[in-house]
Design an enzyme around this catalytic site. Sequence first.
Site, PDB file in Angstrom:
ATOM      1  N   CYS A   9       0.857  -1.196   0.000  1.00  0.00           N
ATOM      2  CA  CYS A   9       0.000   0.000   0.000  1.00  0.00           C
ATOM      3  C   CYS A   9       0.889   1.241   0.000  1.00  0.00           C
ATOM      4  CB  CYS A   9      -0.904  -0.025   1.228  1.00  0.00           C
ATOM      5  SG  CYS A   9      -1.774   1.508   1.557  1.00  0.00           S
ATOM      6  N   ASP A  10       0.693   2.138  -0.956  1.00  0.00           N
ATOM      7  CA  ASP A  10       1.513   3.348  -1.055  1.00  0.00           C
ATOM      8  C   ASP A  10       1.431   4.218   0.192  1.00  0.00           C
ATOM      9  OD1 ASP A  10       2.437   2.665  -3.564  1.00  0.00           O
ATOM     10  OD2 ASP A  10       0.942   3.867  -4.632  1.00  0.00           O
TER      11      ASP A  10
END
Length: 104
Positions: A9-10
């Site tokens: 997840c960024d």
Amino acid sequence: MKLYGLKNCDTCRKALKALPDAQLVDVRADGISLELLQAAEAQFGATLLNTRSTTWRGLDESERARPALDLLQDHPTLMKRPLIETNGALHLGWTKEVQAALGV
């Protein structure tokens, strides 16, 4: 400090980079305890559930109507990320307010 999220997840990656002492708990691989989910739901309510995720869009109406805790236990990726636990306090997301509260 524990950061509950996804390793790919960024937003979680940004939070981890800014919080080098945080330990990532990948909710997809490691899961999340019912006690922590209950505490997070009590504090954040409906915002704990990420209704913009691809997992949410893949659920049918009967699944979406289930209680949030049941959904999060079956699909931990539905949780808004990251959930940060530090010194007994919980923070949700990676907003300016959360960053300020964590001293970032």
